[in-house]
Design a protein around this motif. Structure first.
Motif, PDB file in Angstrom:
ATOM      1  N   PHE A  70      18.534 -50.092   5.718  1.00  0.00           N
ATOM      2  CA  PHE A  70      19.200 -49.594   4.527  1.00  0.00           C
ATOM      3  C   PHE A  70      19.220 -50.606   3.388  1.00  0.00           C
ATOM      4  O   PHE A  70      19.176 -50.232   2.211  1.00  0.00           O
ATOM      5  N   SER A  71      19.285 -51.895   3.709  1.00  0.00           N
ATOM      6  CA  SER A  71      19.384 -52.915   2.669  1.00  0.00           C
ATOM      7  C   SER A  71      18.203 -52.884   1.702  1.00  0.00           C
ATOM      8  O   SER A  71      18.322 -53.315   0.556  1.00  0.00           O
ATOM      9  N   GLU A  72      17.084 -52.339   2.120  1.00  0.00           N
ATOM     10  CA  GLU A  72      15.907 -52.255   1.254  1.00  0.00           C
ATOM     11  C   GLU A  72      16.071 -51.239   0.126  1.00  0.00           C
ATOM     12  O   GLU A  72      15.306 -51.259  -0.835  1.00  0.00           O
ATOM     13  N   THR A  73      17.052 -50.354   0.211  1.00  0.00           N
ATOM     14  CA  THR A  73      17.232 -49.340  -0.836  1.00  0.00           C
ATOM     15  C   THR A  73      17.503 -49.977  -2.192  1.00  0.00           C
ATOM     16  O   THR A  73      17.103 -49.435  -3.210  1.00  0.00           O
ATOM     17  N   GLU A  74      18.173 -51.094  -2.177  1.00  0.00           N
ATOM     18  CA  GLU A  74      18.499 -51.786  -3.434  1.00  0.00           C
ATOM     19  C   GLU A  74      17.253 -52.430  -4.042  1.00  0.00           C
ATOM     20  O   GLU A  74      16.955 -52.244  -5.222  1.00  0.00           O
ATOM     21  N   THR A  75      16.524 -53.191  -3.257  1.00  0.00           N
ATOM     22  CA  THR A  75      15.354 -53.904  -3.785  1.00  0.00           C
ATOM     23  C   THR A  75      14.222 -52.959  -4.166  1.00  0.00           C
ATOM     24  O   THR A  75      13.466 -53.238  -5.086  1.00  0.00           O
ATOM     25  N   LEU A  76      14.129 -51.826  -3.476  1.00  0.00           N
ATOM     26  CA  LEU A  76      13.072 -50.854  -3.771  1.00  0.00           C
ATOM     27  C   LEU A  76      13.524 -49.801  -4.776  1.00  0.00           C
ATOM     28  O   LEU A  76      12.769 -48.889  -5.100  1.00  0.00           O
ATOM     29  N   HIS A  77      14.758 -49.905  -5.246  1.00  0.00           N
ATOM     30  CA  HIS A  77      15.299 -48.980  -6.257  1.00  0.00           C
ATOM     31  C   HIS A  77      15.120 -47.522  -5.834  1.00  0.00           C
ATOM     32  O   HIS A  77      14.569 -46.705  -6.576  1.00  0.00           O
ATOM     33  N   CYS A  78      15.595 -47.201  -4.648  1.00  0.00           N
ATOM     34  CA  CYS A  78      15.463 -45.837  -4.128  1.00  0.00           C
ATOM     35  C   CYS A  78      16.346 -44.875  -4.925  1.00  0.00           C
ATOM     36  O   CYS A  78      17.530 -45.131  -5.134  1.00  0.00           O
ATOM     37  N   HIS A  79      15.743 -43.789  -5.367  1.00  0.00           N
ATOM     38  CA  HIS A  79      16.485 -42.720  -6.020  1.00  0.00           C
ATOM     39  C   HIS A  79      16.920 -41.684  -4.987  1.00  0.00           C
ATOM     40  O   HIS A  79      17.976 -41.057  -5.131  1.00  0.00           O
ATOM     41  N   TYR A  80      16.084 -41.500  -3.988  1.00  0.00           N
ATOM     42  CA  TYR A  80      16.352 -40.577  -2.884  1.00  0.00           C
ATOM     43  C   TYR A  80      16.195 -41.368  -1.593  1.00  0.00           C
ATOM     44  O   TYR A  80      15.328 -42.233  -1.486  1.00  0.00           O
ATOM     45  N   LEU A  81      17.030 -41.034  -0.623  1.00  0.00           N
ATOM     46  CA  LEU A  81      16.920 -41.653   0.693  1.00  0.00           C
ATOM     47  C   LEU A  81      17.096 -40.584   1.747  1.00  0.00           C
ATOM     48  O   LEU A  81      18.129 -39.913   1.793  1.00  0.00           O
ATOM     49  N   PHE A  82      16.077 -40.427   2.580  1.00  0.00           N
ATOM     50  CA  PHE A  82      16.199 -39.543   3.741  1.00  0.00           C
ATOM     51  C   PHE A  82      16.397 -40.412   4.972  1.00  0.00           C
ATOM     52  O   PHE A  82      15.667 -41.386   5.173  1.00  0.00           O
ATOM     53  N   VAL A  83      17.380 -40.050   5.794  1.00  0.00           N
ATOM     54  CA  VAL A  83      17.673 -40.769   7.031  1.00  0.00           C
ATOM     55  C   VAL A  83      17.553 -39.790   8.191  1.00  0.00           C
ATOM     56  O   VAL A  83      18.267 -38.785   8.224  1.00  0.00           O
ATOM     57  N   ASP A  84      16.631 -40.068   9.129  1.00  0.00           N
ATOM     58  CA  ASP A  84      16.534 -39.181  10.283  1.00  0.00           C
ATOM     59  C   ASP A  84      17.684 -39.474  11.253  1.00  0.00           C
ATOM     60  O   ASP A  84      18.321 -40.522  11.195  1.00  0.00           O
ATOM     61  N   ARG A  85      17.959 -38.514  12.101  1.00  0.00           N
ATOM     62  CA  ARG A  85      19.098 -38.600  13.011  1.00  0.00           C
ATOM     63  C   ARG A  85      19.064 -39.875  13.861  1.00  0.00           C
ATOM     64  O   ARG A  85      20.089 -40.512  14.076  1.00  0.00           O
ATOM     65  N   SER A  86      17.890 -40.271  14.315  1.00  0.00           N
ATOM     66  CA  SER A  86      17.793 -41.437  15.195  1.00  0.00           C
ATOM     67  C   SER A  86      18.092 -42.751  14.468  1.00  0.00           C
ATOM     68  O   SER A  86      18.340 -43.767  15.105  1.00  0.00           O
ATOM     69  N   SER A  87      18.099 -42.739  13.148  1.00  0.00           N
ATOM     70  CA  SER A  87      18.394 -43.949  12.372  1.00  0.00           C
ATOM     71  C   SER A  87      19.857 -44.040  11.958  1.00  0.00           C
ATOM     72  O   SER A  87      20.276 -45.020  11.360  1.00  0.00           O
ATOM     73  N   GLU A  88      20.642 -43.017  12.271  1.00  0.00           N
ATOM     74  CA  GLU A  88      22.057 -43.024  11.932  1.00  0.00           C
ATOM     75  C   GLU A  88      22.818 -43.952  12.891  1.00  0.00           C
ATOM     76  O   GLU A  88      22.481 -44.040  14.061  1.00  0.00           O
ATOM     77  N   SER A  89      23.826 -44.634  12.332  1.00  0.00           N
ATOM     78  CA  SER A  89      24.646 -45.536  13.139  1.00  0.00           C
ATOM     79  C   SER A  89      25.943 -45.803  12.392  1.00  0.00           C
ATOM     80  O   SER A  89      26.062 -45.494  11.196  1.00  0.00           O
ATOM     81  N   ALA A  90      26.894 -46.423  13.068  1.00  0.00           N
ATOM     82  CA  ALA A  90      28.152 -46.803  12.422  1.00  0.00           C
ATOM     83  C   ALA A  90      27.887 -47.768  11.272  1.00  0.00           C
ATOM     84  O   ALA A  90      28.521 -47.685  10.212  1.00  0.00           O
ATOM     85  N   ALA A  91      26.932 -48.676  11.450  1.00  0.00           N
ATOM     86  CA  ALA A  91      26.593 -49.641  10.396  1.00  0.00           C
ATOM     87  C   ALA A  91      26.022 -48.916   9.177  1.00  0.00           C
ATOM     88  O   ALA A  91      26.367 -49.241   8.035  1.00  0.00           O
TER      89      ALA A  91
END
Length: 156
Positions: A70-91
């Motif tokens: 997730f930390s890459e969203t800032e450096t890559l300037h993500c406008h949209y982010l899709f997260v698949d179920r297997s990548s979900e976590s408390a963090a």
């Protein structure tokens, strides 16, 4: 239940509709939009969305990015982010809740929107339904067209 390949294709098509029906008016639509994906191998969504044979297109110039975390969203300037179920976590949920910038976050589970995501594309009775977290939607400047909203279910 839909076959996994068919579900992936339908969700991917929905993602492109979400891009087409997003309005960035309050902050100005960037020339190029970054659509980031956080998913585990085999990267089925990234592979389909970047395939020349994928039929759904957008009116925007999209740059697809496959993220490691997730930390890459800032450096890559993500406008949209899709997260698949297997990548979900408390963090990940903690990072979503701490998010202070405009980004359309899309998941595929009800837990995703319950824990800070903007919307989820959830399979129910052989259909994919759009769920939107009402509180998160009110908090961002990006707005969705009424064409898309009329098909959405709201939570929160």
């Amino acid at each position: 239940m839909l076959e996994q390949q068919e579900t992936t294709k339908i969700r991917s098509t929905f993602m492109m509709h979400i891009v087409n029906y997003s309005r960035w008016d309050a902050i100005g639509t960037p020339n190029k939009l970054n659509f980031c994906l956080l998913e585990k191998k085999p990267n089925k969504y990234f592979s389909l969305l970047t395939s020349p044979n994928f039929g759904a297109r957008t009116k925007f110039d999209l740059n697809f990015r496959l993220l490691k975390d997730f930390s890459e969203t800032e450096t890559l300037h993500c406008h949209y982010l899709f997260v698949d179920r297997s990548s979900e976590s408390a963090a990940l949920y903690a990072q979503l809740n701490a998010l202070k910038r405009n980004m359309v976050t899309i998941g595929e589970s009800s837990e995703f929107i319950d824990h800070g995501g903007l919307m989820s594309l959830i399979e129910e009775f052989d259909k994919i339904k759009i769920y939107i977290n009402r509180e998160r939607y009110k908090a961002i400047s990006v707005k969705l067209s009424s064409i898309l909203l009329k098909f959405a279910n709201f939570t929160g």
